[in-house]
Design a protein around this motif. Structure first.
Motif, short mmCIF file in Angstrom:
data_model
loop_
_atom_site.label_atom_id
_atom_site.label_comp_id
_atom_site.label_asym_id
_atom_site.label_seq_id
_atom_site.Cartn_x
_atom_site.Cartn_y
_atom_site.Cartn_z
N GLU A 1 0.84 -1.19 0.00
CA GLU A 1 0.00 0.00 0.00
C GLU A 1 0.87 1.25 0.00
N ILE B 1 3.68 0.42 2.77
CA ILE B 1 3.31 -0.60 3.74
C ILE B 1 3.25 -1.95 3.04
N ALA C 1 0.38 -5.11 2.56
CA ALA C 1 -0.74 -4.22 2.84
C ALA C 1 -1.71 -4.89 3.82
N ASP C 2 -2.33 -4.09 4.64
CA ASP C 2 -3.30 -4.59 5.61
C ASP C 2 -4.66 -4.72 4.92
N THR D 1 -7.73 -7.83 3.51
CA THR D 1 -8.23 -9.16 3.78
C THR D 1 -7.80 -10.14 2.69
N TYR E 1 -7.28 -9.36 -1.26
CA TYR E 1 -6.06 -9.73 -1.99
C TYR E 1 -6.38 -10.67 -3.15
#
Length: 356
Positions: A239, A261, A264-265, A267, A271
């Motif tokens: 991200e 990042i 990336a955070d 789900t 993804y």
């Protein structure tokens, strides 16, 4: 046997400096036990200058800007290891960004010379460089994306008011105005009103005869790397969180004023959606070797493809090598895989019959 690797960098492009940074990073990462490094520099005037084989580290980009006095004519001999060795280089690695390098022109030359080269072919490079053509292909492939309109310079000059009204009716504000055939966020403006829109058109048309205007969306910027030929695979997602209003050229290459990042955070479902779309985009453009696929991820978890970059940067702050590093592929191994993919695609082409 070492692989004789020709590095082609510089270029007659607004992204000349970016290419130099990419070349420096690649040279520093190459294993001299496995590769002979043969630099080929294209200066800002478009002159092709072949430097001596590199046998050790390079300190800075200035060492890669060879003098005009060593300029060679553009000929097949440019891609030979040296005068004594008449065999061509094993693989060419184009490290060129923007027009006259990333857009299929150099790829066409290498095709005519029948030389293996890293990355995408003529069609994928040309379509990937032209954001309007790229988005048209994505639309045909059914890939969701933001709304957009496009203009050529002469069309805009003849009816500027009509162009502005069309943007406002089709997209509204905010919107982004971009040159159609540049990367690295060169010439991009975010517009919140008519005055900014008018200025943005003038800015973008300095860099290209065609511009694209895209609807602004509130979304996260997610990127994945794609690697392969006929069976591409995706890296983990990353991200981009710019500290500026958006991820512009200065944030990318001068300030490093952005947070990356990785992973990336997001789900697993998000993804999976992005991965599937990235591979569909790769195949829709008939890509080979590598791309970086860029997405918007909305608050409700919907992914929209923004664009693909067929020659993503390899600078120390570039996303593509960082994505693969976090996937388990270190930078030197990434380069080796790209070289092997180039050889694989070239070998496939040699089996094609051109006569009846």
């Amino acid at each position: 046997m070492k692989t004789k690797l020709g590095l082609l960098y510089g270029g007659k492009s607004a992204e000349h400096k970016v290419s130099l940074q990419t070349a420096l990073a690649v040279i520093r990462a190459l294993d001299l036990e496995k590769f002979e490094i043969h630099p080929i520099y294209i200066n800002v005037e478009g002159g092709w200058i072949k430097g001596p084989q590199l046998t050790g580290p390079v300190e800075n980009v200035m060492a890669l800007e060879f003098s005009q006095g060593n300029q060679l004519s553009l000929a097949p001999s440019l891609f030979q290891a040296d005068k004594q060795d008449q065999q061509p280089l094993d693989v060419i690695f184009p490290l060129l960004h923007g027009p006259n390098g990333e857009d299929g022109t150099v790829q066409g030359l290498l095709e005519l010379l029948n030389l293996p080269y890293v990355g995408n072919g003529v069609l994928a490079s040309a379509a990937g460089m032209d954001k309007v053509m790229m988005k048209n292909v994505f639309a045909q492939a059914g890939l969701p994306q933001v709304n957009y309109v496009a203009f050529i310079k002469s069309e805009w000059e003849k009816a500027k008011e009509k162009a502005y009204v069309r943007v406002e009716e089709a997209l509204g504000y905010p919107c982004f105005v971009k040159p159609a055939n540049l990367g690295s966020s060169v010439g991009i403006s975010k517009c919140a009103n008519r005055a900014e829109l008018e200025a943005a058109f003038g800015e973008a048309f300095q860099f290209d005869r065609k511009v694209i205007i895209e609807e602004g969306v509130v979304a996260r910027e997610i990127e994945v790397g794609v690697l392969g030929n006929d069976d591409p695979e995706c890296s983990v997602a990353g991200e981009i969180v710019p500290k500026m209003d958006f991820y512009d050229y200065k944030a990318k290459y001068e300030d490093g004023d952005t947070a990356l990042i990785i992973p990336a955070d997001i789900t697993e479902e998000e993804y999976g959606q992005i991965k599937e779309m990235a591979i569909r985009a790769f195949k829709a453009l008939d890509c080979s070797g590598l791309v970086r696929a860029d997405f918007f991820l909305t608050k409700d978890g919907k992914a929209l493809i923004n664009e693909v970059n067929t020659m993503p940067g390899f600078t120390p702050v570039s996303m593509f090598p960082l994505l693969w590093k976090h996937t388990g592929v270190e930078y030197p191994q990434l380069i080796e895989r790209l070289v092997n993919l180039a050889k694989e695609r070239h070998a496939e082409k040699q089996n094609i019959k051109y006569t009846f």
